[in-house]
Design a protein around this motif. Structure first.
Motif, PDB file in Angstrom:
ATOM      1  N   TRP A 181      50.553 121.129  47.458  1.00  0.00           N
ATOM      2  CA  TRP A 181      50.765 121.120  48.907  1.00  0.00           C
ATOM      3  C   TRP A 181      50.478 119.727  49.452  1.00  0.00           C
ATOM      4  CZ3 TRP A 181      53.184 122.692  52.945  1.00  0.00           C
ATOM      5  CH2 TRP A 181      52.692 122.478  54.224  1.00  0.00           C
ATOM      6  N   THR A 182      49.369 119.146  49.036  1.00  0.00           N
ATOM      7  CA  THR A 182      49.004 117.807  49.490  1.00  0.00           C
ATOM      8  C   THR A 182      50.072 116.796  49.082  1.00  0.00           C
ATOM      9  OG1 THR A 182      46.664 118.368  49.342  1.00  0.00           O
ATOM     10  CG2 THR A 182      47.215 116.030  49.415  1.00  0.00           C
ATOM     11  N   ALA A 183      50.537 116.906  47.858  1.00  0.00           N
ATOM     12  CA  ALA A 183      51.596 116.000  47.393  1.00  0.00           C
ATOM     13  C   ALA A 183      52.854 116.168  48.231  1.00  0.00           C
ATOM     14  CB  ALA A 183      51.899 116.251  45.920  1.00  0.00           C
TER      15      ALA A 183
ATOM     16  N   LEU B  47      56.159 127.383  52.175  1.00  0.00           N
ATOM     17  CA  LEU B  47      55.991 126.374  51.130  1.00  0.00           C
ATOM     18  C   LEU B  47      54.533 126.263  50.692  1.00  0.00           C
ATOM     19  CD1 LEU B  47      58.349 123.495  52.271  1.00  0.00           C
ATOM     20  CD2 LEU B  47      58.495 124.807  50.150  1.00  0.00           C
ATOM     21  N   LYS B  48      53.641 126.199  51.665  1.00  0.00           N
ATOM     22  CA  LYS B  48      52.222 126.067  51.325  1.00  0.00           C
ATOM     23  C   LYS B  48      51.762 127.250  50.479  1.00  0.00           C
ATOM     24  CE  LYS B  48      47.595 125.283  52.954  1.00  0.00           C
ATOM     25  NZ  LYS B  48      46.670 125.253  54.060  1.00  0.00           N
ATOM     26  N   ALA B  49      52.192 128.451  50.840  1.00  0.00           N
ATOM     27  CA  ALA B  49      51.789 129.648  50.099  1.00  0.00           C
ATOM     28  C   ALA B  49      52.355 129.658  48.682  1.00  0.00           C
ATOM     29  CB  ALA B  49      52.238 130.896  50.852  1.00  0.00           C
ATOM     30  N   ASN B  50      53.471 128.986  48.474  1.00  0.00           N
ATOM     31  CA  ASN B  50      54.118 129.016  47.162  1.00  0.00           C
ATOM     32  C   ASN B  50      53.858 127.781  46.303  1.00  0.00           C
ATOM     33  OD1 ASN B  50      55.962 131.509  46.803  1.00  0.00           O
ATOM     34  ND2 ASN B  50      56.067 130.950  48.964  1.00  0.00           N
ATOM     35  N   LEU B  51      53.301 126.747  46.868  1.00  0.00           N
ATOM     36  CA  LEU B  51      52.918 125.568  46.091  1.00  0.00           C
ATOM     37  C   LEU B  51      51.493 125.809  45.594  1.00  0.00           C
ATOM     38  CD1 LEU B  51      54.382 122.757  48.370  1.00  0.00           C
ATOM     39  CD2 LEU B  51      55.213 123.463  46.111  1.00  0.00           C
ATOM     40  N   VAL B  52      51.402 126.507  44.459  1.00  0.00           N
ATOM     41  CA  VAL B  52      50.113 127.042  44.014  1.00  0.00           C
ATOM     42  C   VAL B  52      49.317 126.107  43.109  1.00  0.00           C
ATOM     43  CG1 VAL B  52      50.818 129.437  44.298  1.00  0.00           C
ATOM     44  CG2 VAL B  52      51.260 128.292  42.129  1.00  0.00           C
ATOM     45  N   LYS B  53      49.940 125.146  42.534  1.00  0.00           N
ATOM     46  CA  LYS B  53      49.207 124.217  41.659  1.00  0.00           C
ATOM     47  C   LYS B  53      48.310 123.322  42.512  1.00  0.00           C
ATOM     48  CE  LYS B  53      51.296 125.396  37.838  1.00  0.00           C
ATOM     49  NZ  LYS B  53      50.650 126.122  36.792  1.00  0.00           N
TER      50      LYS B  53
ATOM     51  N   CYS C  12      59.782 115.647  53.629  1.00  0.00           N
ATOM     52  CA  CYS C  12      59.863 116.226  54.975  1.00  0.00           C
ATOM     53  C   CYS C  12      59.296 115.184  55.937  1.00  0.00           C
ATOM     54  CB  CYS C  12      59.049 117.517  55.003  1.00  0.00           C
ATOM     55  SG  CYS C  12      59.136 118.384  56.551  1.00  0.00           S
ATOM     56  N   PRO C  13      60.056 114.765  56.929  1.00  0.00           N
ATOM     57  CA  PRO C  13      59.616 113.652  57.776  1.00  0.00           C
ATOM     58  C   PRO C  13      58.578 114.031  58.837  1.00  0.00           C
ATOM     59  CG  PRO C  13      61.740 114.404  58.515  1.00  0.00           C
ATOM     60  CD  PRO C  13      61.397 115.214  57.282  1.00  0.00           C
ATOM     61  N   LEU C  14      57.544 114.722  58.389  1.00  0.00           N
ATOM     62  CA  LEU C  14      56.420 115.041  59.274  1.00  0.00           C
ATOM     63  C   LEU C  14      55.177 114.376  58.706  1.00  0.00           C
ATOM     64  CD1 LEU C  14      56.927 118.893  59.736  1.00  0.00           C
ATOM     65  CD2 LEU C  14      57.213 117.153  61.501  1.00  0.00           C
ATOM     66  N   SER C  15      54.270 114.008  59.570  1.00  0.00           N
ATOM     67  CA  SER C  15      53.003 113.496  59.062  1.00  0.00           C
ATOM     68  C   SER C  15      52.255 114.650  58.398  1.00  0.00           C
ATOM     69  CB  SER C  15      52.167 112.916  60.205  1.00  0.00           C
ATOM     70  OG  SER C  15      51.672 113.964  61.025  1.00  0.00           O
ATOM     71  N   PRO C  16      51.375 114.335  57.458  1.00  0.00           N
ATOM     72  CA  PRO C  16      50.580 115.406  56.836  1.00  0.00           C
ATOM     73  C   PRO C  16      49.809 116.233  57.869  1.00  0.00           C
ATOM     74  CG  PRO C  16      50.380 113.403  55.546  1.00  0.00           C
ATOM     75  CD  PRO C  16      51.129 113.045  56.806  1.00  0.00           C
ATOM     76  N   LYS C  17      49.290 115.578  58.887  1.00  0.00           N
ATOM     77  CA  LYS C  17      48.531 116.292  59.929  1.00  0.00           C
ATOM     78  C   LYS C  17      49.446 117.239  60.696  1.00  0.00           C
ATOM     79  CE  LYS C  17      44.967 117.244  62.431  1.00  0.00           C
ATOM     80  NZ  LYS C  17      44.210 118.396  61.969  1.00  0.00           N
ATOM     81  N   SER C  18      50.629 116.790  61.049  1.00  0.00           N
ATOM     82  CA  SER C  18      51.562 117.658  61.779  1.00  0.00           C
ATOM     83  C   SER C  18      51.959 118.864  60.939  1.00  0.00           C
ATOM     84  CB  SER C  18      52.821 116.883  62.180  1.00  0.00           C
ATOM     85  OG  SER C  18      52.520 115.941  63.173  1.00  0.00           O
ATOM     86  N   ALA C  19      52.217 118.641  59.657  1.00  0.00           N
ATOM     87  CA  ALA C  19      52.569 119.754  58.774  1.00  0.00           C
ATOM     88  C   ALA C  19      51.431 120.760  58.698  1.00  0.00           C
ATOM     89  CB  ALA C  19      52.927 119.236  57.384  1.00  0.00           C
TER      90      ALA C  19
END
Length: 133
Positions: free
Chosen positions: A76-78, A66-72, A85-92
């Motif tokens: 990724w941050t959004a 996902l990170k590699a394909n969310l190019v705008k 996805c029920p993960l904290s941003p830090k965990s992701a």
């Protein structure tokens, strides 16, 4: 407690059943039925731990994709700051780093990962190969 008829016979557990070593105290103080139960449950626990480890690797891989394909900018941050996805941003972020630096190439036993947090996996990814041992 389970009755002897509820304990699965050893032939139903071909993988790992014979490798389970019953502690001496249990061998000496528990019935054969209980010893078989211990072996059965240890095989099931090991299988479940393996599944947890495989799931962690799979989650890390999917997040990396996902990170590699969310190019705008900021996509990724959004994504990691949303509730999609029920993960904290830090965990992701930790899982992506763990995947990209280590898990993608790792061929160890997934059960070893079962008790590790995303943070611990990230720390392992940033460690030297000797440090990971």
């Amino acid at each position: 407690t389970l009755t002897p008829t509820e304990v699965m016979p050893p032939e139903d557990y071909s993988d790992g059943y014979d490798e389970v070593i019953i502690p001496a105290y249990i061998r000496e103080n528990e019935t054969e039925h209980t010893q078989l139960l211990v072996k059965e449950k240890v095989v099931e626990i090991n299988s479940d731990l393996n599944s947890i480890g495989q799931s962690l690797v799979g989650i890390a891989e999917n997040l990396s994709i996902l990170k590699a394909n969310l190019v705008k900018d900021k996509s990724w941050t959004a994504f990691i700051q949303s509730d999609v996805c029920p993960l904290s941003p830090k965990s992701a972020a930790d899982l992506v780093n763990a995947h990209d630096k280590w898990l993608a190439k790792w061929d160890g036993n997934p059960a070893l990962l079962a008790g590790m947090s995303a943070r611990a996996l990230n720390i392992m990814a940033n460690a030297s190969p000797k440090g990971r041992e």
